[in-house]
Write an enzyme that holds these catalytic residues in place. Structure first.
Site, PDB file in Angstrom:
ATOM      1  N   GLY A  71       0.826  -1.196   0.000  1.00 66.11           N
ATOM      2  CA  GLY A  71       0.000   0.000   0.000  1.00 66.11           C
ATOM      3  C   GLY A  71       0.855   1.239   0.000  1.00 66.11           C
ATOM      4  O   GLY A  71       1.705   1.398   0.873  1.00 66.11           O
ATOM      5  N   TYR A 118       1.331 -12.106  -7.304  1.00 70.34           N
ATOM      6  CA  TYR A 118       1.748 -10.716  -7.490  1.00 70.34           C
ATOM      7  C   TYR A 118       1.947  -9.929  -6.201  1.00 70.34           C
ATOM      8  O   TYR A 118       2.907  -9.191  -6.076  1.00 70.34           O
ATOM      9  CB  TYR A 118       0.706  -9.999  -8.369  1.00 70.34           C
ATOM     10  CG  TYR A 118       0.941  -8.520  -8.554  1.00 70.34           C
ATOM     11  CD1 TYR A 118       2.074  -8.058  -9.219  1.00 70.34           C
ATOM     12  CD2 TYR A 118       0.035  -7.578  -8.069  1.00 70.34           C
ATOM     13  CE1 TYR A 118       2.291  -6.685  -9.389  1.00 70.34           C
ATOM     14  CE2 TYR A 118       0.245  -6.208  -8.241  1.00 70.34           C
ATOM     15  CZ  TYR A 118       1.379  -5.780  -8.896  1.00 70.34           C
ATOM     16  OH  TYR A 118       1.604  -4.440  -9.063  1.00 70.34           O
TER      17      TYR A 118
END
Length: 485
Positions: free
Chosen positions: A43, A268
């Site tokens: 993030g 991923y």
């Protein structure tokens, strides 16, 4: 005008970190800062740390990257030997500092901070119920729903005690459904909880006799903490002055009939140097490439990855196919999430700001380019055209995951189904759109063969459309197939 150069990738989720060293160290905020730095890939929108000295909670949250938000002066104000931290990319709630985490509030049980990785599928219904009962919300994140449920909990233990906290967490999480790895901090304890299906990762570590919780093992590695184990799905762990104790989150409920660990973590999201669900992420991604080469062989001169996440799979593909591997695309590590365009006409330069082809490696070559996924197809099209412009005679696109045809509701910010190219186009049609000479996706069976695990241990709804938890239907979503419990 800003342009998102990662427009064709699944958006990272969130990352959480917590350390309990009260009475042993005054550097909890510093360790949390380092842990969040190691989780930055999860993030890049906002970050926050809440610490405690056993009496007070100290809070700092802001928009931006960890290294930009926390300097020595800020960290010095985050006092105490225990802390929790969070890095965020929004899945529920918009991009605004009011939605940055950890959320910190004062309620009947005392001060508390909450950090959440995941997404609650019944958050909207709960929010409506709570608002009708008089609750006032200040943010738009589903995590605030949990805060209100904590405030309404009525455990038998006295307020301010660890048992009151544990009882409140159990009652609050007993109302929610969805994906969560959560950390709760009070001056008395840290409580960590993982949802019964284990959608989002959470690991336990030990640092000089003190306990650490984190989304990935890379955070433990950076602070030189020992990896102990995963927090199990449906487990609640308590870190306090007496050490560590583990309990079932819902002891009166039967265990979940199956697990729903996010398979896209291996593809991923997780860093390749992490250990995830008991396997090295790097080794699993290399195995994806090996399996991909078996399923979709092609005659070529060179195999190149789309950096960085495509590198291990490309190595596995090249080794299995007996084709030389090369870094034919070079990534700039200094491009942010957006950039300023001199004029509208060069918007397509967005991908070129991030990637550049090495002409000397590609000119006159038949090229296999390996990437981890295709979402909308827009970036793949630009990459293929870039490789051709560098002189490649053929470009064969290989994807180390199955076609992404369904959105995720468990903590990943995916486009709507209509925006996912694989939901409406065949592989041949996608190959034509991205201008590749051929396109091959890893099969779903091949995916699990490479992981070396049964499909019943994972959630793959983004590939199969088989959702493991029911959720309220929303407009513009196709009918869903529900499986499992």
């Amino acid at each position: 005008m800003g342009y998102d150069v990662d427009c064709d990738k699944m958006k990272d989720e969130c990352g959480v970190f917590g350390i309990w060293a009260l009475g042993q160290s005054e550097e909890a905020a510093n360790f949390t800062y380092l842990g969040l730095h190691a989780l930055q890939h999860r993030g890049q929108e906002s970050a926050g740390i809440v610490s405690t000295d056993g009496e007070t909670l100290y809070v700092h949250r802001a928009m931006g990257l960890v290294a930009d938000i926390f300097d020595a002066g800020v960290l010095a104000k985050l006092k105490g030997g225990a802390a929790v931290g969070h890095v965020r990319y929004s899945t529920t709630g918009g991009s605004h500092v009011k939605n940055a985490q950890p959320l910190a509030v004062q309620y009947a049980g005392g001060p508390i901070a909450v950090a959440h990785n995941g997404n609650l599928v019944n958050a909207e219904a709960l929010r409506s119920e709570l608002e009708a009962a008089g609750s006032i919300f200040t943010a738009s994140t589903d995590t605030e729903v949990v805060v209100h449920l904590l405030a309404r909990a009525h455990p038998a233990a006295a307020p301010g005690t660890v048992e009151h906290l544990v009882g409140s967490v159990r009652q609050a999480l007993g109302r929610v459904s969805g994906a969560y790895s959560m950390l709760f901090l009070t001056p008395k304890a840290i409580v960590g909880a993982r949802d019964p299906m284990g959608f989002r990762p959470l690991v336990l570590g030990r640092l000089k006799g003190n306990w650490v919780l984190a989304s990935e093992t890379t955070a433990l590695d950076l602070i030189e903490a020992e990896y102990v184990r995963e927090v199990e799905p449906g487990e609640l762990v308590v870190l306090d002055a007496s050490g560590l104790r583990s309990e079932r989150l819902f002891p009166d409920r039967p265990p979940a009939p199956r697990l729903g660990r996010c398979v896209f973590e291996h593809i991923y999201f997780a860093r390749p140097d992490s250990v995830l669900f008991g396997r090295s992420v790097y080794e699993v991604r290399q195995a994806f490439g090996t399996q991909l080469a078996k399923e979709h062989p092609v005659e070529a001169d060179v195999v190149i990855p789309v950096p960085d996440s495509g590198v291990p799979a490309a190595i596995g593909f090249a080794e299995t196919a007996g084709i030389p591997f090369a870094m034919g695309l070079v990534r700039s590590h200094y491009i942010g999430r957006t950039f300023i365009e001199p004029q509208q006409s060069i918007r397509h330069f967005g991908v070129k700001l991030k990637l550049n082809a090495v002409r000397g490696l590609l000119k006159g070559k038949r090229v296999v380019v390996v990437d981890d996924s295709v979402v909308r197809g827009t970036t793949s099209r630009k990459i293929v055209k870039m490789i051709r412009a560098a002189g490649a005679t053929e470009v064969h696109l290989r994807i180390s995951s199955p076609p992404t045809a369904w959105p995720c509701y468990y903590g990943i910010d995916t486009p709507t189904r209509q925006e996912l190219i694989a939901s409406t186009h065949s592989t041949a049609e996608i190959a034509t759109y991205v201008t590749a000479d051929s396109l091959g996706y890893l099969s779903l069976d091949g995916l699990y063969a490479a992981i070396g695990a049964e499909r019943t241990g994972f959630c793959d709804a983004c590939f199969s459309g088989q959702y493991l938890l029911e959720f309220p239907r929303r407009q513009n979503h196709a009918p869903l197939r529900l499986v499992g419990g």
